[in-house]
Design an enzyme around this catalytic site. Structure first.
Site, short mmCIF file in Angstrom:
data_model
loop_
_atom_site.label_atom_id
_atom_site.label_comp_id
_atom_site.label_asym_id
_atom_site.label_seq_id
_atom_site.Cartn_x
_atom_site.Cartn_y
_atom_site.Cartn_z
N ILE A 14 0.83 -1.20 0.00
CA ILE A 14 0.00 0.00 0.00
C ILE A 14 0.87 1.25 0.00
O ILE A 14 0.57 2.22 -0.71
CB ILE A 14 -0.94 -0.01 1.22
CG1 ILE A 14 -1.94 -1.17 1.11
CG2 ILE A 14 -1.69 1.32 1.33
CD1 ILE A 14 -2.80 -1.35 2.36
N SER A 138 -6.96 -1.02 9.41
CA SER A 138 -7.39 -2.30 8.84
C SER A 138 -8.75 -2.68 9.43
O SER A 138 -9.07 -2.32 10.57
CB SER A 138 -6.37 -3.39 9.17
OG SER A 138 -6.87 -4.68 8.86
N TYR A 151 -0.81 -8.65 15.15
CA TYR A 151 -1.21 -7.61 14.20
C TYR A 151 -2.56 -7.01 14.57
O TYR A 151 -2.72 -5.78 14.57
CB TYR A 151 -1.28 -8.24 12.80
CG TYR A 151 -1.70 -7.30 11.71
CD1 TYR A 151 -0.78 -6.45 11.09
CD2 TYR A 151 -3.03 -7.26 11.27
CE1 TYR A 151 -1.16 -5.59 10.08
CE2 TYR A 151 -3.42 -6.39 10.26
CZ TYR A 151 -2.49 -5.56 9.66
OH TYR A 151 -2.88 -4.71 8.66
N LYS A 155 -3.36 -3.08 15.48
CA LYS A 155 -4.31 -2.27 14.73
C LYS A 155 -5.43 -1.73 15.62
O LYS A 155 -5.91 -0.62 15.43
CB LYS A 155 -4.87 -3.07 13.56
CG LYS A 155 -3.88 -3.30 12.42
CD LYS A 155 -3.42 -1.99 11.81
CE LYS A 155 -2.53 -2.22 10.59
NZ LYS A 155 -2.05 -0.94 10.01
#
Length: 333
Positions: A14, A138, A151, A155
């Protein structure tokens, strides 16, 4: 005057696609990541598209390195207009198979890296009373899934941190803005270089979108930062709605499907992963923006397109609600 944009995680995925987008706009693009191979290739692309690149190798987990990036960026290009936090790392494994050192590293990069970037950006933006910070979030920061506990935790932390900061900026009447662009599953190279203990090759949970879809969402959030967050991809919005209305049902659904849906039929990648060291030290090791799932990835998102047009927001919300209903029905089946 060309805007100055700092992008962390700019060597691939990204971040790389976002760097290209700002290159087309003729921006001054400060490219931050650990891997110099990917950074140099990204710089060539930005320059070819009309932008002015500045390569800054740095580990965002180290606040001193991030601060040094900000100093060099303003010395070279002047005031930073937009700071985009996008760098991350992760481990695919059940929680009990992730070591304390690995979990700490993921948290330091994926969460504290955003905190470090935000701190250095604010240090310069607050005295000028202008500037925008975009956190690349996310759907997994709203709804956790199995095999990605480190993760998902990071987030979620980004969302909490950013919400607190936003209220502080509102309290002081600041013209500095911070927003979050919440992403769906994206076809990035991370699935080829991630640390994994799965029996099969990891993959994003379908439907999968191309990095350019995500990059357009990031740029739109930077251009219109007054909203606290933007959802990119219909699945992101549907997941959020389903989690709000039927979280327990979603837990059971993900417990049943979340392991297989994150693995292909191929054997897992062999060789070096990027958790502690970059895999693209050399220029020949450049991985670009796309991962290995081009054939099954969407180049467009109708939801993201609707979200960029205020008049269509109500329509988009209605369709997303229908998507959430469909998700709920699948959970119950």
């Amino acid at each position: 005057m060309s805007p100055t944009v700092v992008i962390t995680g700019a060597s691939a995925g990204i971040g790389r696609a976002t760097a290209r987008l700002y290159g087309r706009r003729g921006a001054n693009v400060v490219l931050v990541a650990r891997g110099e191979g990917g950074l140099r290739a990204a710089a060539d692309e930005v320059a070819a598209l009309g932008g002015r690149p500045l390569v800054q190798p740095a580990d965002v987990a180290d606040p001193a390195q991030v601060e040094a990036v900000a100093e060099v960026a303003e010395k070279e290009f002047g005031p930073i207009d937009v700071w985009i936090n996008c760098a991350f790392s992760t481990v695919f494994a059940p929680f009990e198979e992730i070591t304390a050192e690995e979990f700490k590293r993921v948290t330091e990069v994926t969460y504290l890296g955003f905190v470090n970037g935000t701190r250095s950006a604010l240090k310069r933006m607050l005295p000028r009373d202008r500037g925008t910070i975009v956190q690349v979030g996310s759907a997994l920061g709203e709804r956790s899934i199995p095999l990605q506990s480190a993760y998902c935790g990071a987030k979620h932390a980004i969302n909490g941190f950013t919400s607190s900061l936003r209220t502080e900026l509102l309290h002081r009447g600041s013209n500095v803005h911070v927003t979050v662009a919440q992403m769906p599953a994206v076809n990035t190279p991370q699935f080829d270089w991630v640390r994994t203990r799965l029996s099969k090759h990891p993959m994003p949970v379908p439907p999968i979108y191309q990095p350019e879809v995500a990059a357009r969402g990031v740029a739109y959030a930077a251009d219109h930062p007054r909203r606290k967050q933007y959802y990119v991809g219909a699945t992101t919005l549907a997941t959020v709605w389903a989690n709000r209305f039927v979280p327990a049902l979603l837990d059971r659904y993900l417990a049943r499907t979340g392991f297989d849906s994150q693995q292909t039929d191929r054997i897992p990648p062999a060789g070096q992963d990027n958790l502690f060291e970059p895999v693209d030290r050399e220029r020949a090791a450049d991985h670009g923006a796309h991962g290995a799932f081009d054939d099954s990835s969407h180049a467009r998102s109708w939801q993201a397109t609707l979200a960029r047009h205020p008049a269509a927001t109500a329509v988009g919300a209605g369709v997303a609600a229908l998507g959430a209903v469909g998700t709920i029905r699948r959970l119950a089946s």
